[in-house]
Motif scaffolding. Structure first.
Motif, PDB file in Angstrom:
ATOM      1  N   ALA A   1       1.720   7.343   4.003  1.00 45.24           N
ATOM      2  CA  ALA A   1       2.597   6.217   3.688  1.00 45.24           C
ATOM      3  C   ALA A   1       3.696   6.118   4.722  1.00 45.24           C
ATOM      4  CB  ALA A   1       3.196   6.396   2.302  1.00 45.24           C
TER       5      ALA A   1
ATOM      6  N   TYR B   1       8.859   6.380  -2.108  1.00 45.78           N
ATOM      7  CA  TYR B   1       7.646   5.678  -2.512  1.00 45.78           C
ATOM      8  C   TYR B   1       6.422   6.458  -2.056  1.00 45.78           C
ATOM      9  CZ  TYR B   1      10.291   1.578  -3.950  1.00 45.78           C
ATOM     10  OH  TYR B   1      11.133   0.723  -4.612  1.00 45.78           O
TER      11      TYR B   1
ATOM     12  N   TRP C   1       0.900   2.447  -5.816  1.00 50.55           N
ATOM     13  CA  TRP C   1       2.201   2.885  -5.315  1.00 50.55           C
ATOM     14  C   TRP C   1       3.035   3.349  -6.510  1.00 50.55           C
ATOM     15  CZ3 TRP C   1       3.666   3.417  -0.324  1.00 50.55           C
ATOM     16  CH2 TRP C   1       2.912   2.766   0.652  1.00 50.55           C
TER      17      TRP C   1
ATOM     18  N   CYS D   1       2.059   6.587  -2.090  1.00 53.99           N
ATOM     19  CA  CYS D   1       0.801   5.916  -2.371  1.00 53.99           C
ATOM     20  C   CYS D   1      -0.218   6.943  -2.842  1.00 53.99           C
ATOM     21  CB  CYS D   1       0.286   5.141  -1.166  1.00 53.99           C
ATOM     22  SG  CYS D   1      -0.165   6.124   0.288  1.00 53.99           S
TER      23      CYS D   1
ATOM     24  N   CYS E   1       0.073   2.050   3.513  1.00 57.81           N
ATOM     25  CA  CYS E   1      -0.606   3.281   3.120  1.00 57.81           C
ATOM     26  C   CYS E   1      -1.930   3.306   3.862  1.00 57.81           C
ATOM     27  CB  CYS E   1      -0.832   3.309   1.615  1.00 57.81           C
ATOM     28  SG  CYS E   1      -1.750   4.750   1.032  1.00 57.81           S
TER      29      CYS E   1
ATOM     30  N   ARG F   1       6.969   5.425  -7.347  1.00 58.61           N
ATOM     31  CA  ARG F   1       8.253   5.733  -6.717  1.00 58.61           C
ATOM     32  C   ARG F   1       9.043   6.703  -7.591  1.00 58.61           C
ATOM     33  NH1 ARG F   1      11.285  -0.182  -7.385  1.00 58.61           N
ATOM     34  NH2 ARG F   1      11.645  -0.064  -9.660  1.00 58.61           N
TER      35      ARG F   1
END
Length: 122
Positions: free
Chosen positions: A5, A90, A35, A92, A21, A37
């Motif tokens: 990512a 974040y 995704w 992925c 990603c 976070r």
């Protein structure tokens, strides 16, 4: 499958960023890619996912758009109208599609990339 990512950074509230990603490995197009976070002091939460359909958390609907380019083995997260509360790392992730309910859960994913930090200043 290995995921990477990138695309995070510092942006002012109301601004935008696009996360990418990138995946290596076979059959990427067959996977659901999501995704998630994690904000400081909070649990990791679902943001968006794409298989044949797209899925979004209520908090990002209308502001974030997930898309995929299977030819490039890449999934994108376009984030518009960013808010300070979008500040987080974040991640992925990818996995085999089981059902629509699983795309919202971490347990629905097997492969995880390293995080990319998004900071939204007020």
């Amino acid at each position: 499958v290995q995921l990477q990512a990138f695309g995070g950074g510092l942006v002012q509230a109301g601004g935008y960023l696009r996360l990418s990603c990138a995946a290596s490995g076979r059959a990427f197009s067959n996977y659901v890619v999501g995704w998630f976070r994690q904000a400081p002091g909070k649990e990791r939460e679902f943001v968006a996912a794409v298989s044949r359909s797209s899925y979004y958390a209520d908090s990002v609907k209308g502001r974030f758009t997930i898309s995929r380019d299977n030819a490039k083995n890449t999934v994108y997260l376009q984030m518009n109208s960013l808010k300070p509360e979008d500040t987080a790392v974040y991640y992925c992730a990818a996995g085999t599609y089981i059902s629509s309910s699983y795309v919202y859960r971490e347990r629905g994913y097997v492969y995880w990339g390293q995080g990319t930090l998004v900071t939204v200043s007020s």
